[in-house]
Design a protein around this motif. Structure first.
Motif, PDB file in Angstrom:
ATOM      1  N   ASP A   1      26.026  44.918  34.834  1.00 47.09           N
ATOM      2  CA  ASP A   1      26.738  46.175  35.053  1.00 47.09           C
ATOM      3  C   ASP A   1      27.879  46.303  34.047  1.00 47.09           C
ATOM      4  OD1 ASP A   1      25.076  46.782  37.156  1.00 47.09           O
ATOM      5  OD2 ASP A   1      26.555  46.390  38.729  1.00 47.09           O
ATOM      6  N   ILE A   2      28.300  47.533  33.824  1.00 47.91           N
ATOM      7  CA  ILE A   2      29.346  47.803  32.845  1.00 47.91           C
ATOM      8  C   ILE A   2      30.519  48.486  33.525  1.00 47.91           C
ATOM      9  CG2 ILE A   2      29.919  49.045  30.715  1.00 47.91           C
ATOM     10  CD1 ILE A   2      26.876  48.840  30.044  1.00 47.91           C
ATOM     11  N   LEU A   3      31.717  47.938  33.302  1.00 49.34           N
ATOM     12  CA  LEU A   3      32.954  48.548  33.785  1.00 49.34           C
ATOM     13  C   LEU A   3      33.554  49.339  32.637  1.00 49.34           C
ATOM     14  CD1 LEU A   3      34.566  45.430  35.515  1.00 49.34           C
ATOM     15  CD2 LEU A   3      33.338  47.302  36.624  1.00 49.34           C
ATOM     16  N   VAL A   4      33.885  50.596  32.901  1.00 46.66           N
ATOM     17  CA  VAL A   4      34.512  51.433  31.878  1.00 46.66           C
ATOM     18  C   VAL A   4      35.924  51.760  32.347  1.00 46.66           C
ATOM     19  CG1 VAL A   4      34.427  53.619  30.631  1.00 46.66           C
ATOM     20  CG2 VAL A   4      32.302  52.414  31.175  1.00 46.66           C
TER      21      VAL A   4
ATOM     22  N   LEU B   1      42.987  34.061  38.825  1.00 44.73           N
ATOM     23  CA  LEU B   1      43.382  34.413  40.193  1.00 44.73           C
ATOM     24  C   LEU B   1      44.884  34.286  40.440  1.00 44.73           C
ATOM     25  CD1 LEU B   1      42.659  35.292  43.062  1.00 44.73           C
ATOM     26  CD2 LEU B   1      42.106  32.893  43.564  1.00 44.73           C
ATOM     27  N   PRO B   2      45.540  33.174  40.058  1.00 39.93           N
ATOM     28  CA  PRO B   2      46.987  33.093  40.319  1.00 39.93           C
ATOM     29  C   PRO B   2      47.777  34.213  39.613  1.00 39.93           C
ATOM     30  CG  PRO B   2      46.118  30.916  39.824  1.00 39.93           C
ATOM     31  CD  PRO B   2      45.028  31.901  39.535  1.00 39.93           C
ATOM     32  N   ASP B   3      47.416  34.532  38.361  1.00 37.85           N
ATOM     33  CA  ASP B   3      48.116  35.602  37.648  1.00 37.85           C
ATOM     34  C   ASP B   3      47.800  36.977  38.248  1.00 37.85           C
ATOM     35  OD1 ASP B   3      49.407  33.852  35.972  1.00 37.85           O
ATOM     36  OD2 ASP B   3      47.971  34.059  34.329  1.00 37.85           O
TER      37      ASP B   3
ATOM     38  N   PRO C   1      27.867  35.942  37.520  1.00 38.00           N
ATOM     39  CA  PRO C   1      28.400  36.130  38.871  1.00 38.00           C
ATOM     40  C   PRO C   1      29.790  35.535  39.004  1.00 38.00           C
ATOM     41  CG  PRO C   1      26.790  34.368  38.846  1.00 38.00           C
ATOM     42  CD  PRO C   1      26.794  34.960  37.465  1.00 38.00           C
ATOM     43  N   GLY C   2      30.510  35.936  40.048  1.00 38.22           N
ATOM     44  CA  GLY C   2      31.844  35.418  40.316  1.00 38.22           C
ATOM     45  C   GLY C   2      32.852  36.542  40.459  1.00 38.22           C
ATOM     46  N   HIS C   3      34.131  36.213  40.310  1.00 38.40           N
ATOM     47  CA  HIS C   3      35.214  37.191  40.408  1.00 38.40           C
ATOM     48  C   HIS C   3      35.795  37.446  39.024  1.00 38.40           C
ATOM     49  CE1 HIS C   3      35.901  37.563  44.809  1.00 38.40           C
ATOM     50  NE2 HIS C   3      35.261  36.414  44.814  1.00 38.40           N
ATOM     51  N   TYR C   4      36.061  38.704  38.733  1.00 37.67           N
ATOM     52  CA  TYR C   4      36.719  39.114  37.498  1.00 37.67           C
ATOM     53  C   TYR C   4      37.977  39.869  37.905  1.00 37.67           C
ATOM     54  CZ  TYR C   4      32.368  37.863  35.199  1.00 37.67           C
ATOM     55  OH  TYR C   4      31.279  37.173  34.738  1.00 37.67           O
ATOM     56  N   TYR C   5      39.121  39.394  37.439  1.00 40.92           N
ATOM     57  CA  TYR C   5      40.404  39.964  37.838  1.00 40.92           C
ATOM     58  C   TYR C   5      41.003  40.731  36.667  1.00 40.92           C
ATOM     59  CZ  TYR C   5      39.744  36.361  41.369  1.00 40.92           C
ATOM     60  OH  TYR C   5      39.218  35.568  42.352  1.00 40.92           O
ATOM     61  N   TYR C   6      41.351  42.007  36.913  1.00 43.67           N
ATOM     62  CA  TYR C   6      41.943  42.859  35.884  1.00 43.67           C
ATOM     63  C   TYR C   6      43.237  43.471  36.412  1.00 43.67           C
ATOM     64  CZ  TYR C   6      37.309  42.502  33.810  1.00 43.67           C
ATOM     65  OH  TYR C   6      36.134  42.017  33.277  1.00 43.67           O
ATOM     66  N   ILE C   7      44.241  43.502  35.552  1.00 46.58           N
ATOM     67  CA  ILE C   7      45.516  44.137  35.894  1.00 46.58           C
ATOM     68  C   ILE C   7      45.964  44.983  34.718  1.00 46.58           C
ATOM     69  CG2 ILE C   7      46.195  42.206  37.393  1.00 46.58           C
ATOM     70  CD1 ILE C   7      48.175  41.326  35.177  1.00 46.58           C
ATOM     71  N   CYS C   8      46.906  45.884  34.976  1.00 50.18           N
ATOM     72  CA  CYS C   8      47.597  46.581  33.892  1.00 50.18           C
ATOM     73  C   CYS C   8      48.822  45.744  33.548  1.00 50.18           C
ATOM     74  CB  CYS C   8      48.010  47.986  34.304  1.00 50.18           C
ATOM     75  SG  CYS C   8      48.866  48.864  32.961  1.00 50.18           S
ATOM     76  N   GLY C   9      49.030  45.497  32.269  1.00 47.87           N
ATOM     77  CA  GLY C   9      50.130  44.646  31.837  1.00 47.87           C
ATOM     78  C   GLY C   9      51.444  45.362  31.630  1.00 47.87           C
TER      79      GLY C   9
ATOM     80  N   GLN D   1      47.889  48.774  40.367  1.00 48.48           N
ATOM     81  CA  GLN D   1      46.950  48.970  39.263  1.00 48.48           C
ATOM     82  C   GLN D   1      46.341  47.617  38.882  1.00 48.48           C
ATOM     83  OE1 GLN D   1      48.543  50.978  35.826  1.00 48.48           O
ATOM     84  NE2 GLN D   1      46.523  51.406  34.995  1.00 48.48           N
ATOM     85  N   LYS D   2      45.431  47.158  39.761  1.00 44.02           N
ATOM     86  CA  LYS D   2      44.726  45.904  39.551  1.00 44.02           C
ATOM     87  C   LYS D   2      43.446  45.932  40.372  1.00 44.02           C
ATOM     88  CE  LYS D   2      47.172  43.180  43.095  1.00 44.02           C
ATOM     89  NZ  LYS D   2      47.936  41.933  43.282  1.00 44.02           N
ATOM     90  N   ILE D   3      42.432  45.227  39.888  1.00 44.21           N
ATOM     91  CA  ILE D   3      41.169  45.153  40.626  1.00 44.21           C
ATOM     92  C   ILE D   3      40.611  43.736  40.581  1.00 44.21           C
ATOM     93  CG2 ILE D   3      40.502  47.578  40.344  1.00 44.21           C
ATOM     94  CD1 ILE D   3      38.563  46.708  38.148  1.00 44.21           C
ATOM     95  N   ASP D   4      39.922  43.382  41.663  1.00 44.99           N
ATOM     96  CA  ASP D   4      39.196  42.117  41.792  1.00 44.99           C
ATOM     97  C   ASP D   4      37.728  42.506  41.907  1.00 44.99           C
ATOM     98  OD1 ASP D   4      37.849  39.851  42.657  1.00 44.99           O
ATOM     99  OD2 ASP D   4      39.058  39.564  44.454  1.00 44.99           O
ATOM    100  N   VAL D   5      36.982  42.320  40.825  1.00 40.52           N
ATOM    101  CA  VAL D   5      35.567  42.686  40.788  1.00 40.52           C
ATOM    102  C   VAL D   5      34.752  41.453  41.163  1.00 40.52           C
ATOM    103  CG1 VAL D   5      33.674  43.478  39.330  1.00 40.52           C
ATOM    104  CG2 VAL D   5      35.970  44.433  39.026  1.00 40.52           C
TER     105      VAL D   5
END
Length: 196
Positions: A60-63, A78-80, A105-113, A122-126
């Motif tokens: 899958d693609i995240l845009v 994860l800690p950050d 597979p697994g978790h992908y963590y994204y935030i706005c810096g 403004q953060k997501i745990d995919v």
């Protein structure tokens, strides 16, 4: 065996396999935050709710679409993610229109810096599932379409028609399985030079 040749062989196989799996599974494209995109403020999105309503899979693609002068995308551990720490990102994206393919597979963590953005949501745990999508097996079988009378070459167009049983060749055509297998075999043959 030379380490670089061995590494190149495994990288080649991994890339082809990933392409094959994405083709077979029919990757989905998700615009993060839907119409609002990746932002905070008046168009703020509850990203926790947005992610909870999705089922992400490998390929899958995240845009991420955003104003790059006011936002960015940081992939973090994860800690950050929990601390909204933008100091040690795994990867930084800042184009304003970033497409990120999920490679496993697994978790992908994204935030706005940008300061304060992550803290305001403004953060997501995919979370990417380990299971693959089921393959839809078509029930039609191919039959040749009539050729044009003025044609000077013998061209046959395959069109689906109703049938009483499933047709294995149509599975290879509609899901790209044939292309994926061909590419995989091609890369194995080409990569054999690296191994030998």
């Amino acid at each position: 065996m030379d380490f670089r040749k061995e590494a190149m062989f495994f990288v080649s196989i991994t890339v082809v396999f990933s392409f094959f799996m994405a083709t077979l599974a029919g990757a989905s494209v998700y615009k993060v935050g839907d119409d609002a995109g990746w932002t905070i403020g008046s168009a703020n999105v509850d990203y926790h709710t947005w992610v909870a309503k999705k089922k992400f899979r490998v390929g899958d693609i995240l845009v991420f679409e955003y104003n790059r002068t006011e936002n960015n995308v940081l992939r973090v551990d994860l800690p950050d993610y929990h601390k909204c720490n933008a100091a040690n990102p795994i990867r930084t994206y800042s184009s304003g229109n970033d497409s990120i393919t999920i490679m496993g597979p697994g978790h992908y963590y994204y935030i706005c810096g940008f300061p304060g953005h992550c803290q305001t949501g403004q953060k997501i745990d995919v979370r990417v599932l380990k299971v693959s999508r089921p393959i839809d097996i078509p029930t039609g079988s191919p039959s040749p379409a009539p050729a044009a009378a003025s044609s000077t070459t013998n061209v046959h167009v395959i069109a689906p028609s109703p049938a009483k049983k499933s047709s294995a060749p149509s599975l290879f055509i509609t899901n790209g399985l044939g292309l994926g297998l061909c590419l995989t075999l091609f890369m194995i043959i080409i990569s054999a030079d690296y191994v030998l």
